[in-house]
Design a protein around this motif. Structure first.
Motif, mmCIF file in Angstrom:
data_model
loop_
_atom_site.group_PDB
_atom_site.id
_atom_site.type_symbol
_atom_site.label_atom_id
_atom_site.label_comp_id
_atom_site.label_asym_id
_atom_site.label_seq_id
_atom_site.Cartn_x
_atom_site.Cartn_y
_atom_site.Cartn_z
ATOM 1 N N UNK A 114 0.981 -1.095 -0.008
ATOM 2 C CA UNK A 114 -0.115 0.133 -0.012
ATOM 3 C C UNK A 114 0.947 1.183 0.013
ATOM 4 N N UNK A 115 0.675 2.143 -1.058
ATOM 5 C CA UNK A 115 1.822 3.093 -1.202
ATOM 6 C C UNK A 115 0.543 4.442 -1.047
ATOM 7 N N UNK A 116 1.088 5.502 -0.251
ATOM 8 C CA UNK A 116 0.524 6.922 0.008
ATOM 9 C C UNK A 116 1.344 7.814 -0.376
ATOM 10 N N UNK A 117 0.826 8.721 -1.009
ATOM 11 C CA UNK A 117 1.574 9.951 -1.250
ATOM 12 C C UNK A 117 1.163 11.223 -0.576
ATOM 13 N N UNK A 118 1.664 11.987 0.009
ATOM 14 C CA UNK A 118 1.298 13.312 0.725
ATOM 15 C C UNK A 118 1.979 14.630 0.047
ATOM 16 N N UNK A 119 0.720 15.396 -0.059
ATOM 17 C CA UNK A 119 1.399 16.524 -0.825
ATOM 18 C C UNK A 119 0.669 17.871 -0.290
#
Length: 399
Positions: A114-119
Motif C-alpha cells: 500500500x503506497x500513499x503520497x502526501x502533498x
C-alpha cells in the motif's frame, strides 16, 4: 394367476425438488438423516443421492453434509440460501464458501503493498498525520530527516518503506513525501516532478508486465492514494491547489484534507468545507471516491456519505495525554486537549476508517483497473502495441 408384464416405466425429467425414495435409514447405516423435505433420510446410499445441478440430475457424494442441510430451516435450506445464481437448487454442502478462507490464508502469507503520497506546503503536519494514521513512525523523519535541512529549490520525492504487521497480516507501507511543494515564491510547474514520479511507477509496472518471462509477483510501487493537504485559511482553494488536483485527478486517487483544523472554529470549519467542495465542483476536479465507480446502490449510499464529508478536517498528533482517566492522542492548548480520535473535535477517525478499514482494497483496485489501465492503453497505443526497436536492430526496452 396369469403372468403380466409390467408396463415400461420411463424416468421423469429432472425437477429441482426433494429426491424420490426418501425414507428412514436402516439402523446399521453409518450416515445421518439427510433431512430433505419431510425430515426423513434417503434409503439410498449417500453416494447415490441425486443432486440437481443446472438442468441435470447427477450423482453426488454427500457424506455428512446432508445433516447440514437438515439444520437449515427444518430441511428447507435447498429452497433458500442453497439456490445458485442460475436458479438451480443445491441439495448438499459443496464448500464454495471456503474460497474466502483460502484467500485470507494466501494474503496473510504473501502480505500486500500500500503506497500513499502526501502533498502540501511545509508545516501542515503531513508526517505527523501519517504517523498518527498507522500509529507508528513511518514518516521520513524516522529516516534521518530534520527540520534544519534547507527547503529544496524544486520538489523532491522521498519514499520511505516499512513493513507493518497486525493480526498476522503483513503490509508493506510506502510513504511518498513531496518536500518543497508550494514553498517557493514562484511555484510554476511545481507539480511536474510529482506527475513524473506517478507515471514512472506505472511505467515500471508495465515493463514488468510485458516481459516474456514475468515475475510471479510484480513489485507494486504505484501510488494508490494521494492525500492533498489544504491550508486552513478559511477562505477558498488557492490556484495552486486547484491546478495540482486538476492535473492529477485522472492519474491517481486524490483525497483532500484540511490540515490543522483545530485552528478554526466549528462554524468556520463548516463554511470552509462548503467552499472547498464548491471550488472542486466548479473546477471539475474528481476526488476519490468517484461517482462513476460506484458499483451498486449500497456502494453509492456509503460513498455519498463520504463525499459529503470531504474534505476531512483533521488533526494529527503522536503525543499522548490523560483525559478523564484515559490516555488519548491529542494536542494540548491553553483551553484543553484536542483529542485526535474524538469525532466531536475533528474528523481524523473518519479519515482513518475510510482510508484503511473500509476502502483500502478499493483504492488498490481503482488504481489498477482505472488509472493504470488508462496509462497502459495510452502507452501501448503510442507504440502500436509493439516493442520499440533501436537503430541497431535490438529492443531498447520492454515497451
Amino acid at each position: 394367476m396369469s403372468d403380466q408384464v409390467p408396463p415400461e416405466v420411463r424416468p421423469k425429467p429432472a425437477v429441482p425438488t426433494k429426491p424420490p425414495n426418501v425414507g428412514a435409514p436402516s439402523p446399521s447405516s453409518p450416515f445421518p438423516p439427510q433431512g430433505f423435505g419431510g425430515g426423513g433420510a434417503s434409503s439410498l446410499p449417500p453416494s447415490a443421492i441425486p443432486v440437481a445441478i443446472g438442468s441435470h440430475v447427477a450423482s453426488h457424494t454427500v457424506g455428512h453434509v446432508g445433516g447440514l442441510a437438515a439444520a437449515h430451516n427444518g430441511g428447507q435450506a435447498h429452497a433458500g440460501s442453497n439456490r445458485s445464481a442460475g436458479g438451480s437448487i443445491l441439495m448438499g454442502y459443496i464448500g464454495i464458501d471456503t474460497i474466502i478462507e483460502q484467500m485470507r490464508k494466501k494474503t496473510m502469507k504473501t502480505g500486500f503493498d500500500f503506497n500513499i503520497m502526501v502533498v502540501g506546503n511545509s508545516g501542515l503536519g503531513k508526517s505527523t498525520l501519517v504517523n498518527t494514521l498507522f500509529k507508528s513512525q513511518v514518516s521520513r523523519r524516522s529516516a534521518g530527516w530534520s527540520r534544519d535541512e534547507k527547503i529544496p529549490k524544486t520538489v523532491e520525492i522521498k519514499a520511505v518503506s516499512h513493513v507493518l504487521e497486525e493480526g498476522g497480516v503483513k503490509m508493506k507501507l510506502t510513504l511518498v513525501d513531496t518536500p518543497g511543494f508550494g514553498d517557493l515564491i514562484n511555484n510554476n510547474n511545481c507539480w511536474e516532478p510529482i506527475c513524473k514520479y506517478i507515471n514512472e511507477q506505472y511505467e515500471k509496472f508495465l515493463k514488468e508486465e510485458v516481459n516474456i518471462t514475468r515475475k510471479k509477483r510484480i513489485p507494486d510501487t504505484r501510488v494508490h492514494c494521494c492525500i492533498y493537504f489544504i491550508s486552513p485559511t478559511g477562505h477558498s482553494l488557492r490556484l495552486l491547489d486547484i491546478e495540482f488536483m486538476k492535473r492529477l485527478s485522472h492519474s491517481v486517487n486524490i483525497i483532500p484534507v484540511i490540515a490543522k483544523s483545530d485552528t478554526m472554529t466549528i462554524e468556520e470549519r463548516l463554511e470552509f468545507k462548503q467552499r472547498v467542495r464548491k471550488d472542486l465542483e466548479t473546477a471539475g476536479i474528481e476526488f476519490y471516491p468517484q461517482k462513476e465507480f460506484d458499483e451498486d446502490m449500497e456502494d453509492k449510499s456509503d460513498n455519498d456519505k463520504i463525499r459529503e464529508a470531504i474534505p476531512f478536517a483533521v488533526v494529527g498528533s503522536d503525543k499522548e495525554y490523560q483525559v478523564n482517566g484515559k490516555c488519548v492522542l491529542g494536542r494540548r492548548t491553553a483551553w484543553g486537549v484536542v483529542e485526535v480520535e474524538n469525532p466531536n473535535h475533528c474528523e481524523f477517525s473518519l479519515l482513518r476508517d475510510f482510508l484503511i478499514r473500509s476502502h483500502l482494497q478499493d483504492l488498490k483496485e481503482v488504481t489498477h483497473n482505472i488509472h493504470y489501465e488508462t496509462y497502459r492503453a495510452k502507452r501501448l497505443n503510442e507504440n502500436g502495441g509493439l516493442h520499440p526497436i533501436s537503430s541497431h536492430g535490438t529492443q531498447e526496452s520492454n515497451l
